[in-house]
Design a protein around this motif. Structure first.
Motif, PDB file in Angstrom:
ATOM      1  N   ASP A 189       8.415   6.357  -2.614  1.00  0.00           N
ATOM      2  CA  ASP A 189       8.691   5.103  -3.338  1.00  0.00           C
ATOM      3  C   ASP A 189       8.434   5.847  -5.528  1.00  0.00           C
ATOM      4  O   ASP A 189       8.712   6.133  -6.237  1.00  0.00           O
ATOM      5  N   SER A 197      11.694  -1.289  -3.880  1.00  0.00           N
ATOM      6  CA  SER A 197      10.896  -0.031  -3.179  1.00  0.00           C
ATOM      7  C   SER A 197      11.138   0.498  -2.041  1.00  0.00           C
ATOM      8  O   SER A 197      12.747  -0.561  -1.587  1.00  0.00           O
ATOM      9  N   THR A 198      10.256   0.971  -0.949  1.00  0.00           N
ATOM     10  CA  THR A 198      11.200   1.740  -0.161  1.00  0.00           C
ATOM     11  C   THR A 198      11.357   0.670   1.272  1.00  0.00           C
ATOM     12  O   THR A 198      12.124   0.251   1.958  1.00  0.00           O
ATOM     13  N   SER A 199      10.154   0.056   1.463  1.00  0.00           N
ATOM     14  CA  SER A 199      10.074  -1.069   2.229  1.00  0.00           C
ATOM     15  C   SER A 199      10.983  -2.247   1.608  1.00  0.00           C
ATOM     16  O   SER A 199      11.917  -2.640   2.734  1.00  0.00           O
ATOM     17  N   GLU A 200      11.664  -2.547   1.042  1.00  0.00           N
ATOM     18  CA  GLU A 200      12.769  -3.099  -0.001  1.00  0.00           C
ATOM     19  C   GLU A 200      13.895  -2.613   1.048  1.00  0.00           C
ATOM     20  O   GLU A 200      14.896  -3.060   1.243  1.00  0.00           O
ATOM     21  N   MET A 254      14.548  -0.580   3.288  1.00  0.00           N
ATOM     22  CA  MET A 254      14.216  -0.607   4.802  1.00  0.00           C
ATOM     23  C   MET A 254      14.497  -2.001   5.343  1.00  0.00           C
ATOM     24  O   MET A 254      15.192  -2.513   5.998  1.00  0.00           O
ATOM     25  N   ALA A 255      13.970  -3.113   4.616  1.00  0.00           N
ATOM     26  CA  ALA A 255      14.075  -4.312   4.809  1.00  0.00           C
ATOM     27  C   ALA A 255      15.447  -4.828   4.729  1.00  0.00           C
ATOM     28  O   ALA A 255      16.161  -5.524   5.342  1.00  0.00           O
TER      29      ALA A 255
END
Ligand code: SF4
Length: 392
Positions: A131, A142-145, A147-148
């Motif tokens: 991030d 973001s990183t989680s976005e 990944m998703a």
């Protein structure tokens, strides 16, 4: 005639990233208008090429929809673009059709629509799995976005690529390794790993000039580049272009067209095409693009026939930065026996572990890729000295 490739430029982004010099605007209200003009350009340019017999085939085997942020536009526009191409061209049944996606502008419904429309390759602009680094790059996701987005995309697509960037100011290899390991763990079939470039005219370049940021040293960057290549190589990725790594069967066929000097058509503001030794570039300004098409013209900023020397230089440079310089192919194109000219150079490059020479092909090693420009210049000087033009 070999099939040709088509590039479509979608010049819209939610916000400009400070390192980026691709042409794009943030006025998203222009999207519907732009699509109408883009369809007009596809129609007008294709008919004009066919009338002048500049295009010797109407078979297309790759389409690349890039940007900008193509995933920002409604899939109904992608459908319109593909059906306009279908009116003038014969799309091979095994055509590679790539769409670039941004994690900050992608949703699950769109991915299912893209698959339905025939898109079969997705390239996601991840850039980093950290991030802090994403914030530095001014990315909106973001990183989680990221990944998703990857997880959603892989439900519909097997042929997936991500872009990553290394060489950020102050970046350690431990940090690079976090992104690298994440990419490997995700078992993606294709990874483009670019060095951060301080492109002239970008806000990042201005920060550099004003001393607000300190770039990493060249030696550090070279070390990171080689470590990235080693790691991906040990995991079964083929390093097939300076910044591109692929599992078997997943090289980007569209980009290989550029690196092998094959014919490509391009549509959209700032797009660059190459047909019949002519290179054309469209204007990098949406308003001028609209006005030119509106007045019955093509939106060319330039259109020039490449000289023998320019074609030769491009062929050497693009071959060396990718799959290698094939001497037989070169001799067929330019009527020159490279082996007689470059014998000593080849020995030196191979002895220094900068290249291999097998099957009449000079292919750079990762160490050679890192100084590709330098090697290309050296070889071109040798070719020039032999006054290739007179050998023709
Ligand atoms: S989203 Fe991509 S094309 Fe748009 S400004 Fe950022 S890097 Fe450039």
């Amino acid at each position: 005639m070999p099939p040709i490739g088509i590039y479509i430029h979608i010049p819209f982004c939610k916000r400009k990233c400070h390192y980026c010099d691709f042409y794009s605007i943030t006025n998203l209200k222009e999207i519907p208008n732009y699509i109408n003009y883009l369809l007009l350009e596809i129609q007008r340019r294709s008919l004009s090429f066919f009338e002048q017999s500049s295009i010797k085939t109407n078979t297309i085997d790759t389409i690349f929809i890039g940007g900008g942020t193509p995933s920002l536009i409604n899939p109904k526009y992608i459908e319109k673009i593909l059906s306009e191409i279908d009116k003038y061209f014969d799309l091979s049944s095994d055509a590679e059709i790539t769409l670039e996606c941004n994690p900050a502008a992608s949703d699950a419904k769109s991915f299912s629509d893209y698959a339905f429309l025939g898109i079969n390759r997705i390239s996601i602009g991840v850039q980093s799995f950290l991030d802090d680094e994403l914030r530095f790059l001014q990315r909106l996701h973001s990183t989680s976005e990221a990944m998703a987005t990857i997880e959603t995309a892989r439900k519909y697509f097997d042929n997936l690529s991500i872009d990553l960037i290394f060489g950020l100011p102050g970046q350690t290899f431990a940090n690079i390794n976090k992104s690298l390991s994440q990419a490997i763990e995700l078992d993606l079939p294709h990874i483009s790993y670019y060095a951060l470039i301080y492109e002239e005219g970008t806000p990042l370049h201005n920060d550099l000039l004003e001393g607000k940021i300190l770039p990493i040293a060249d030696e550090q960057s070279a070390e990171y580049y080689l470590q990235i290549g080693d790691t991906l190589g040990s995991k079964g990725y083929e390093h097939y272009e300076i910044s591109n790594y692929a599992r078997l069967g997943y090289r980007c066929r569209h980009n290989i067209k550029y690196w092998t000097c094959s014919e490509t058509l391009a549509f959209g503001a700032s797009a660059v095409g190459m047909i019949n030794d002519f290179r054309y570039k469209n204007v990098s300004d949406v308003s001028r693009y609209f006005a030119l098409l509106n007045n019955g013209n093509l939106p060319d900023e330039l259109c020039e026939k490449l000289t023998f020397e320019e074609r030769l230089t491009e062929f050497v440079f693009l071959s060396l930065r990718s799959l290698g310089l094939n001497f037989k192919d070169f001799s067929e194109r330019f009527g020159v026996d490279l082996f007689a000219l470059l014998n000593n150079e080849i020995e030196l490059l191979v002895a220094s572990n900068l290249a291999t020479f097998e099957n009449k092909t000079l292919k750079l090693t990762p160490k050679g890729y890192y100084i590709c420009d330098e090697i290309t210049l050296r070889l071109l000087k040798k070719i020039e000295k032999a006054n290739v033009q007179n050998i023709r």
